[in-house]
Design a protein around this motif. Structure first.
Motif, PDB file in Angstrom:
ATOM      1  N   VAL A   1      -9.056  -2.623  -3.937  1.00 46.58           N
ATOM      2  CA  VAL A   1     -10.212  -1.837  -4.352  1.00 46.58           C
ATOM      3  C   VAL A   1      -9.738  -0.400  -4.459  1.00 46.58           C
ATOM      4  CG1 VAL A   1     -12.512  -0.998  -3.708  1.00 46.58           C
ATOM      5  CG2 VAL A   1     -11.890  -3.391  -3.304  1.00 46.58           C
ATOM      6  N   ALA A   2     -10.100   0.302  -5.543  1.00 45.43           N
ATOM      7  CA  ALA A   2      -9.510   1.610  -5.788  1.00 45.43           C
ATOM      8  C   ALA A   2     -10.521   2.605  -6.353  1.00 45.43           C
ATOM      9  CB  ALA A   2      -8.332   1.487  -6.763  1.00 45.43           C
ATOM     10  N   TYR A   3     -10.236   3.881  -6.112  1.00 50.65           N
ATOM     11  CA  TYR A   3     -10.932   4.931  -6.852  1.00 50.65           C
ATOM     12  C   TYR A   3     -10.638   4.730  -8.322  1.00 50.65           C
ATOM     13  CZ  TYR A   3     -12.110   9.542  -8.645  1.00 50.65           C
ATOM     14  OH  TYR A   3     -12.645  10.570  -9.383  1.00 50.65           O
TER      15      TYR A   3
ATOM     16  N   ALA B   1      -7.470   2.601 -12.686  1.00 47.15           N
ATOM     17  CA  ALA B   1      -7.089   2.563 -14.094  1.00 47.15           C
ATOM     18  C   ALA B   1      -5.576   2.697 -14.252  1.00 47.15           C
ATOM     19  CB  ALA B   1      -7.805   3.673 -14.865  1.00 47.15           C
ATOM     20  N   ALA B   2      -4.945   3.515 -13.393  1.00 44.50           N
ATOM     21  CA  ALA B   2      -3.484   3.649 -13.440  1.00 44.50           C
ATOM     22  C   ALA B   2      -2.816   2.335 -13.046  1.00 44.50           C
ATOM     23  CB  ALA B   2      -3.033   4.775 -12.515  1.00 44.50           C
TER      24      ALA B   2
ATOM     25  N   VAL C   1      -7.107   1.960  -2.462  1.00 48.20           N
ATOM     26  CA  VAL C   1      -6.249   3.017  -3.016  1.00 48.20           C
ATOM     27  C   VAL C   1      -7.122   4.170  -3.505  1.00 48.20           C
ATOM     28  CG1 VAL C   1      -4.498   3.627  -4.721  1.00 48.20           C
ATOM     29  CG2 VAL C   1      -4.503   1.330  -3.710  1.00 48.20           C
ATOM     30  N   ASP C   2      -6.875   5.345  -2.958  1.00 46.55           N
ATOM     31  CA  ASP C   2      -7.603   6.554  -3.350  1.00 46.55           C
ATOM     32  C   ASP C   2      -6.576   7.609  -3.767  1.00 46.55           C
ATOM     33  OD1 ASP C   2      -9.606   8.748  -3.417  1.00 46.55           O
ATOM     34  OD2 ASP C   2     -10.826   7.391  -2.198  1.00 46.55           O
TER      35      ASP C   2
ATOM     36  N   ALA D   1     -12.359  10.317  -2.594  1.00 46.97           N
ATOM     37  CA  ALA D   1     -13.629   9.758  -3.042  1.00 46.97           C
ATOM     38  C   ALA D   1     -14.245   8.735  -2.090  1.00 46.97           C
ATOM     39  CB  ALA D   1     -13.458   9.110  -4.421  1.00 46.97           C
ATOM     40  N   LEU D   2     -13.565   8.406  -1.004  1.00 42.88           N
ATOM     41  CA  LEU D   2     -14.082   7.398  -0.068  1.00 42.88           C
ATOM     42  C   LEU D   2     -13.837   7.884   1.355  1.00 42.88           C
ATOM     43  CD1 LEU D   2     -15.186   4.320  -0.186  1.00 42.88           C
ATOM     44  CD2 LEU D   2     -12.902   3.744   0.616  1.00 42.88           C
TER      45      LEU D   2
END
Length: 285
Positions: free
Chosen positions: A29-31, A36-37, A94-95, A105-106
């Motif tokens: 789960v990612a920012y 997108a990267a 991943v942030d 962001a988290l």
């Protein structure tokens, strides 16, 4: 430390935190920017979340190929609750980090509360653009992605195109990066504070510095300042919360416009697309 070995999977993020798991994480789960990267590199997140600038729906400017790949968007990360995150059964979050200390962001406690490691990679101006892309490539490789180093994804070709276009445009062709803040206010980017703008300057693009005033990354001012700087080309913040710079009261007549996402996914492919778009605009008649 990164990758999978006899003692399980490990990776050290840009805060210096050593992360570990029994096996290579498969459910990420990612920012949205980081997700997108990773998607560009071949790692598909199970879900992504936004920042405080984002709403309940994904911002198309920041989405990359996530929606097309069917990756769910969870809304702003700070509004995400433990139960919803737990339902996704993540093995890694991943942030990004701008200060090298905290995820952007988290809340770290949210991931820690369900026992999931959180990797935060730097996207601030403490690293060069190639270094930022390289670190995301290292994480992608540790997660089983194909090679996604700074020179891959067509980025070297795009940089060569920018260099040639900057020469063709000439030293007098000024480029101003900005983010519209409404009818009366605009944020003018300080080129040295943005890794991609600093990289473009290194390739020969004449980025306009907005001058002294409040703000470390942006000069907060009125639109008349953008007019006074007389840019030939404007890189405008294309994110949903930013005001588009249109009309003679905001920009000089004839100024070319190129959309710029200040949160471009840190992948070679994403930056190659942006650099090619800029090179085309620099060489336009």
């Amino acid at each position: 430390m990164s990758g999978t070995g006899a003692h399980g999977w490990g990776f050290t993020d840009d805060r210096g935190v050593e992360l570990g798991a029994p096996e290579r994480p498969a459910r990420v789960v990612a920012y949205v920017r980081a997700g997108a990267a990773l998607l560009d590199m071949g790692v598909t997140p199970v879900a992504v979340y936004g920042s405080g600038h984002d709403g309940a729906e994904a911002d198309p400017a920041k989405d990359g190929g996530l929606a097309a790949a069917g990756v769910p968007y969870l809304g702003p990360g700070r509004a995400l609750d433990e139960e919803r995150l737990r339902e996704l059964r993540p093995e890694l979050v991943v942030d990004v980090t701008y200060d090298g200390k905290s995820p952007y962001a988290l809340d770290e406690e949210l991931a820690g509360g369900i026992g999931v490691p959180l990797a935060a990679l730097s996207v601030g101006n403490d690293l060069s653009l190639p270094a930022i892309i390289g670190r995301f490539g290292e994480l992608g490789a540790a997660l089983g992605a194909r090679d996604a180093g700074p020179g891959g994804g067509g980025l070297a070709e795009a940089e060569a195109a920018v260099r040639a276009a900057a020469v063709a445009a000439g030293a007098g062709f000024g480029v101003l990066a900005l983010s519209g803040g409404g009818a009366e206010q605009v944020y003018l980017a300080r080129p040295g504070a943005w890794p991609e703008l600093a990289r473009l300057a290194g390739l020969g693009v004449r980025l306009i510095d907005p001058g002294p005033g409040p703000g470390a990354n942006w000069l907060t001012t009125g639109w008349e300042r953008a007019l006074d700087l007389a840019p030939a080309l404007v890189l405008y913040d294309s994110r949903a919360h930013a005001t588009r710079p249109e009309g003679p009261e905001r920009l000089p007549a004839g100024a070319r416009l190129v959309p710029w996402n200040p949160e471009i996914p840190p992948s070679p492919a994403a930056y190659a697309r942006f650099f090619h778009a800029l090179a085309e605009a620099l060489t336009a008649a």
